[in-house]
Design an enzyme around this catalytic site. Structure first.
Site, PDB file in Angstrom:
ATOM      1  N   SER A 299      21.313  13.597  19.867  1.00 38.62           N
ATOM      2  CA  SER A 299      20.913  14.969  20.168  1.00 38.62           C
ATOM      3  C   SER A 299      20.285  15.040  21.554  1.00 38.62           C
ATOM      4  O   SER A 299      19.331  14.325  21.848  1.00 38.62           O
ATOM      5  CB  SER A 299      19.902  15.478  19.140  1.00 38.62           C
ATOM      6  OG  SER A 299      19.405  16.737  19.552  1.00 38.62           O
TER       7      SER A 299
ATOM      8  N   ASN B 276      18.588  17.460  22.568  1.00 34.87           N
ATOM      9  CA  ASN B 276      17.425  18.342  22.475  1.00 34.87           C
ATOM     10  C   ASN B 276      16.137  17.604  22.134  1.00 34.87           C
ATOM     11  O   ASN B 276      15.078  18.220  22.068  1.00 34.87           O
ATOM     12  CB  ASN B 276      17.692  19.435  21.438  1.00 34.87           C
ATOM     13  CG  ASN B 276      18.937  20.233  21.789  1.00 34.87           C
ATOM     14  OD1 ASN B 276      19.185  20.532  22.948  1.00 34.87           O
ATOM     15  ND2 ASN B 276      19.746  20.530  20.795  1.00 34.87           N
TER      16      ASN B 276
END
Length: 198
Positions: free
Chosen positions: A22, A24
């Site tokens: 990910s 993020n």
């Protein structure tokens, strides 16, 4: 966190995913490196026990060929249950027209389809069908699912299409996929896996 979650969830799971991709979460993608990934997967495996479900690794579509070499080597050495290719991307295709196209974070959906399918193809060439690959990223039609399968995926996953089109998208994708398999004279999905690599 991975170890703690695995220990709690293993009795309930059909398979567990170590998402090391990910964009993020700051620093998360560093876990795709050879030593970090090896250490992580070994620690997760230890708490999963002997009769554990398959352990799958989810990788980034932004990986380099050197990254892929390391990831596949680790996954092969540790006999993982598969690789999911891939997560969201930090790249921004020129085709994006939204005023938000420059925002930080992972991009999902249709703009990810071409990139993630190419990384899937590159991964499949390295894996050589030694374990399953799960195609993910940009799937919104039977043709998209079929492209992932032909690139080497034994399974496919989708999320963004479900958000925008709702659960009926699953039936439509299955129907479209069945028609494509029949058109190309494949008896089953498994017969079509990696067809573009042969």
């Amino acid at each position: 966190d991975y170890v703690s979650c695995a220990a709690v969830l293993v009795p309930y799971a059909d398979y567990l995913v170590c998402n090391v991709s990910s964009p993020n979460t700051p620093g998360l993608r560093d876990l795709q490196g050879r030593q970090a990934l090896t250490d992580l997967l070994k620690r997760v495996r230890e708490v999963m026990g002997v009769k554990a479900p398959p352990l799958v690794v989810k990788i980034s579509p932004d990986v380099t060929d050197n990254d892929l070499d390391d990831i596949v080597t680790v996954c092969r050495d540790l006999a993982v249950g598969g690789i999911i290719v891939g997560n969201t991307t930090v790249s921004r295709p020129q085709s994006l027209r939204s005023p938000q196209r420059g925002e930080a974070g992972g991009l999902s959906g249709a703009p990810l389809m071409e990139l993630s399918t190419e990384v899937l193809r590159r991964t499949a060439r390295r894996v050589e069908r030694q374990f399953p690959l799960i195609g993910c990223g940009g799937i919104a039609s039977g043709a998209d699912a079929y492209a992932k399968i032909r690139a080497g995926a034994s399974l496919v996953q989708l999320y963004t299409a479900m958000v925008f089109q709702g659960p009926p998208v699953i039936r439509r994708i299955k129907d479209e996929l069945a028609a494509l398999l029949e058109r190309d004279r494949f008896a089953s999905v498994m017969d079509a896996v990696g067809a573009d690599l042969r």
